[in-house]
Write a protein that holds these residues in place. Structure first.
Motif, mmCIF file in Angstrom:
data_model
loop_
_atom_site.group_PDB
_atom_site.id
_atom_site.type_symbol
_atom_site.label_atom_id
_atom_site.label_comp_id
_atom_site.label_asym_id
_atom_site.label_seq_id
_atom_site.Cartn_x
_atom_site.Cartn_y
_atom_site.Cartn_z
ATOM 1 N N ARG A 1 -121.665 123.430 8.158
ATOM 2 C CA ARG A 1 -120.233 123.367 8.590
ATOM 3 C C ARG A 1 -119.321 123.574 6.997
ATOM 4 O O ARG A 1 -119.413 122.525 6.308
ATOM 5 N N ARG A 2 -118.435 124.584 7.185
ATOM 6 C CA ARG A 2 -117.780 124.553 5.801
ATOM 7 C C ARG A 2 -116.687 123.645 5.751
ATOM 8 O O ARG A 2 -116.322 123.072 4.774
ATOM 9 N N ASP A 3 -116.217 123.036 7.085
ATOM 10 C CA ASP A 3 -115.472 121.765 6.716
ATOM 11 C C ASP A 3 -115.907 120.592 7.550
ATOM 12 O O ASP A 3 -115.782 120.350 8.638
ATOM 13 N N PRO A 4 -116.789 119.914 6.599
ATOM 14 C CA PRO A 4 -117.611 118.842 7.298
ATOM 15 C C PRO A 4 -116.751 117.795 8.067
ATOM 16 O O PRO A 4 -117.059 117.056 9.019
ATOM 17 N N LEU A 5 -115.718 117.522 7.398
ATOM 18 C CA LEU A 5 -114.707 116.445 7.905
ATOM 19 C C LEU A 5 -114.068 116.737 9.158
ATOM 20 O O LEU A 5 -114.012 116.008 10.201
ATOM 21 N N GLU A 6 -113.968 118.015 9.325
ATOM 22 C CA GLU A 6 -113.297 118.499 10.634
ATOM 23 C C GLU A 6 -114.324 118.300 11.686
ATOM 24 O O GLU A 6 -114.209 117.918 12.638
ATOM 25 N N HIS A 7 -115.534 118.629 11.405
ATOM 26 C CA HIS A 7 -116.756 118.714 12.265
ATOM 27 C C HIS A 7 -116.861 117.296 12.523
ATOM 28 O O HIS A 7 -116.816 117.151 14.077
ATOM 29 N N ILE A 8 -116.810 116.235 11.792
ATOM 30 C CA ILE A 8 -116.976 114.791 12.181
ATOM 31 C C ILE A 8 -115.858 114.461 13.123
ATOM 32 O O ILE A 8 -116.043 113.882 14.221
ATOM 33 N N GLN A 9 -114.582 115.069 12.983
ATOM 34 C CA GLN A 9 -113.425 114.682 13.607
ATOM 35 C C GLN A 9 -113.502 115.134 15.198
ATOM 36 O O GLN A 9 -113.444 114.625 16.269
ATOM 37 N N GLN A 10 -114.323 116.476 15.102
ATOM 38 C CA GLN A 10 -114.357 117.274 16.563
ATOM 39 C C GLN A 10 -115.318 116.374 17.204
ATOM 40 O O GLN A 10 -115.459 116.043 18.476
ATOM 41 N N LEU A 11 -116.378 115.961 16.661
ATOM 42 C CA LEU A 11 -117.281 115.170 17.336
ATOM 43 C C LEU A 11 -116.754 113.865 17.909
ATOM 44 O O LEU A 11 -117.116 113.528 18.898
ATOM 45 N N LEU A 12 -115.997 112.975 17.106
ATOM 46 C CA LEU A 12 -115.454 111.984 17.458
ATOM 47 C C LEU A 12 -114.680 112.046 18.676
ATOM 48 O O LEU A 12 -114.477 111.526 19.572
ATOM 49 N N GLY A 13 -113.812 113.363 18.728
ATOM 50 C CA GLY A 13 -113.015 113.733 19.879
ATOM 51 C C GLY A 13 -113.852 113.836 21.203
ATOM 52 O O GLY A 13 -113.212 113.794 22.136
ATOM 53 N N THR A 14 -114.948 114.252 21.106
ATOM 54 C CA THR A 14 -115.976 114.191 22.428
ATOM 55 C C THR A 14 -116.380 113.259 23.146
ATOM 56 O O THR A 14 -116.526 112.928 24.202
ATOM 57 N N ARG B 1 -128.077 129.650 -2.173
ATOM 58 C CA ARG B 1 -128.870 129.041 -1.107
ATOM 59 C C ARG B 1 -129.555 127.648 -1.507
ATOM 60 O O ARG B 1 -129.409 127.334 -2.683
ATOM 61 N N TYR B 2 -129.886 126.638 -0.460
ATOM 62 C CA TYR B 2 -130.491 125.642 -0.817
ATOM 63 C C TYR B 2 -131.746 125.460 0.141
ATOM 64 O O TYR B 2 -131.905 125.825 1.246
ATOM 65 N N ALA B 3 -132.867 125.309 -0.512
ATOM 66 C CA ALA B 3 -134.338 125.382 -0.040
ATOM 67 C C ALA B 3 -134.378 126.724 0.892
ATOM 68 O O ALA B 3 -134.784 126.474 1.993
ATOM 69 N N MET B 4 -133.717 127.570 0.451
ATOM 70 C CA MET B 4 -133.664 129.119 0.811
ATOM 71 C C MET B 4 -132.675 129.271 2.017
ATOM 72 O O MET B 4 -132.810 130.171 2.785
ATOM 73 N N MET B 5 -132.135 128.200 2.580
ATOM 74 C CA MET B 5 -131.371 128.160 3.693
ATOM 75 C C MET B 5 -129.912 128.897 3.222
ATOM 76 O O MET B 5 -129.500 128.289 2.114
ATOM 77 N N ARG B 6 -129.495 129.696 3.988
ATOM 78 C CA ARG B 6 -128.179 130.367 3.699
ATOM 79 C C ARG B 6 -127.083 129.220 4.279
ATOM 80 O O ARG B 6 -127.552 128.495 5.338
ATOM 81 N N ASN B 7 -125.856 129.046 4.035
ATOM 82 C CA ASN B 7 -124.773 128.596 4.967
ATOM 83 C C ASN B 7 -125.031 127.215 4.914
ATOM 84 O O ASN B 7 -124.968 126.361 5.657
ATOM 85 N N VAL B 8 -125.340 126.626 3.642
ATOM 86 C CA VAL B 8 -125.448 125.137 3.288
ATOM 87 C C VAL B 8 -124.320 124.877 2.431
ATOM 88 O O VAL B 8 -123.991 125.552 1.428
ATOM 89 N N TRP B 9 -123.309 124.044 2.967
ATOM 90 C CA TRP B 9 -122.054 123.958 2.202
ATOM 91 C C TRP B 9 -121.980 122.493 1.132
ATOM 92 O O TRP B 9 -121.869 122.686 0.159
ATOM 93 N N PHE B 10 -121.951 121.404 2.038
ATOM 94 C CA PHE B 10 -121.945 120.240 1.164
ATOM 95 C C PHE B 10 -123.307 119.015 1.506
ATOM 96 O O PHE B 10 -123.428 118.619 2.746
ATOM 97 N N LEU B 11 -123.667 118.699 0.527
ATOM 98 C CA LEU B 11 -124.710 117.448 0.614
ATOM 99 C C LEU B 11 -124.176 116.444 -0.138
ATOM 100 O O LEU B 11 -124.271 116.313 -1.060
ATOM 101 N N PRO B 12 -123.535 115.551 0.594
ATOM 102 C CA PRO B 12 -122.911 114.349 0.136
ATOM 103 C C PRO B 12 -123.890 112.966 -0.172
ATOM 104 O O PRO B 12 -125.105 113.198 0.497
ATOM 105 N N SER B 13 -123.611 112.246 -1.055
ATOM 106 C CA SER B 13 -124.694 111.139 -1.254
ATOM 107 C C SER B 13 -124.190 110.036 0.041
ATOM 108 O O SER B 13 -122.942 110.371 0.885
ATOM 109 N N VAL B 14 -125.000 109.317 0.338
ATOM 110 C CA VAL B 14 -124.907 108.143 1.534
ATOM 111 C C VAL B 14 -123.292 107.355 1.146
ATOM 112 O O VAL B 14 -122.594 107.319 2.166
ATOM 113 N N PRO B 15 -123.196 106.939 0.044
ATOM 114 C CA PRO B 15 -121.736 106.565 -0.113
ATOM 115 C C PRO B 15 -120.906 107.478 -0.070
ATOM 116 O O PRO B 15 -119.621 106.729 0.490
ATOM 117 N N MET B 16 -120.839 108.518 -0.409
ATOM 118 C CA MET B 16 -119.879 109.576 -0.247
ATOM 119 C C MET B 16 -119.608 109.756 1.301
ATOM 120 O O MET B 16 -118.436 109.867 1.533
#
Ligand SMILES: C[S@@+](CC[C@H](N)C(=O)[O-])C[C@H]1O[C@@H](n2cnc3c(N)ncnc32)[C@H](O)[C@@H]1O
Length: 338
Positions: free
Chosen positions: A217-230, A257-272
């Motif tokens: 997801r290009r906007d991971p925070l929005e994804h989390i918000q959408q998930l919470l909304g369900t 690319r990340y591990a040959m995958m396209r469409n990978v945007w953000f990999l946070p640390s666990v604390p992040m």
């Protein structure tokens, strides 16, 4: 007796038949507005603009043998076992039909006499996640980015009253329907739509899973918000994603690319990621698992003959991807909605 030409041709089938009973049921209840939105969306995707391989996949699916069978979702391998032994011709027919639905990525499945050794040991993920989540008995469950629906079946096997998987891939839909064919009344459904197609603030599900989607997801925070909304208030979000080692200021955004995958945007640390959750107002989040992905968990098989994790890692140093980033590490978070 005379047989008309019409009765010799294959039965007409419209993929909307998979969804019509569910949508009719939803129109009577709290999901009525979603049902109204889904009807034209599904029709456009499945009837008007089918994928180039759609006819071939649908033909493969339609050639599955018509036999009475049961689905057993209580074991690591998702089992479809026939009530009566199949003839050798039926066994061959089933194998050829399932072979026509390759590549199989998420599983494993045993469908009639055919064992499908999928690219992923998705049962390993389920073993890591299942012990930590709220008991699914009687719950309404959403699985976002559900792939072939392997985990949807496991959720049903764990007692869920209703499981809705969403995933835009039409091949995954056909693979799901290869199981559903033998359990047509099971309250497990896969809708070929994206998270963005789910109405906001649905507040219907007791548990929502998002596993392997956040980094796409290009906007991971929005994804989390959408998930919470369900979720209903007090419901549980189970979030599984790629992370990197590091402190609350660590975030990897790959150049390409990340591990040959396209469409990978953000990999946070666990604390992040925990900080993201706090910023979104989440007060109750637990990290229940952090595991490096091994080449035994994601690998090429005859059912997924293309490149897999071993090809995506640095041949000199398996702690790095082929692009030089940290090798895949996945974390699972259990989040309670206020
Ligand atoms: C890495 S797979 C994860 C599959 C499964 N959840 C698992 O954990 O094994 C990611 C899945 O998300 C699906 N996907 C990608 N973008 C999506 C979106 N916007 N909404 C829903 N699913 C999406 C893809 O089609 C793919 O099947």
């Amino acid at each position: 007796m005379a047989v008309s030409a019409e009765s010799l041709s294959p039965p007409m089938f419209s993929p909307m038949e998979w969804f019509d009973p569910l949508l009719a049921q939803w129109r009577q209840g709290p999901l009525a507005s979603w049902a109204t939105q889904l009807q034209p969306l599904l029709s456009a995707k499945l009837v008007q603009q089918p994928h180039g391989d759609w006819a071939r996949w649908q033909q493969a699916w339609q050639s599955l043998p018509q036999v009475a069978a049961q689905v057993d979702a209580s074991q690591d391998t998702l089992l479809v076992h026939a009530d009566q032994p199949l003839t050798p011709a039926q066994q061959q027919q089933a194998r050829e039909a399932l072979w026509g639905l390759r590549p199989w990525r998420k599983g494993p499945f045993q469908i009639l006499d055919t064992f499908i050794d999928t690219e992923w040991r998705s049962d390993w993920k389920w073993q890591r996640v299942a012990p930590h989540i709220a008991d699914l008995t009687g719950r309404k469950v959403l699985d976002v980015g559900c792939g072939s629906g392997y985990h949807c079946w496991r959720m049903w096997g764990a007692g869920a009253a209703e499981v809705i998987g969403i995933d835009p891939s039409l091949l995954f839909l056909l693979q799901f329907q290869a199981v559903k064919h033998y359990a047509p009344t099971a309250p497990v459904h896969l809708l070929p739509v994206r998270m963005e197609d789910v109405p906001p603030q649905l507040e219907y599900f007791d548990t929502t899973f998002s596993m392997g989607v956040l980094y796409h997801r290009r906007d991971p925070l929005e994804h989390i918000q959408q998930l919470l909304g369900t979720l209903v208030p007090g419901g549980e979000l189970v979030l599984e994603t790629l992370v990197v080692e590091g402190d609350e200021n660590t975030l990897l955004m790959p150049e390409d690319r990340y591990a040959m995958m396209r469409n990978v945007w953000f990999l946070p640390s666990v604390p992040m990621l925990l900080r993201w959750l706090r910023r979104l107002g989440v007060a109750d989040a637990r990290v229940v698992d952090v595991t490096a992905t091994r080449c035994e968990e994601q690998r090429s098989t005859e059912w997924m003959p293309f490149q897999s994790l071993a090809d995506f890692l640095d041949p000199e140093d398996a702690s790095k991807t082929i692009e030089g980033y940290p090798a895949p590490l996945r974390a699972t978070f259990c989040i309670r909605k206020r």
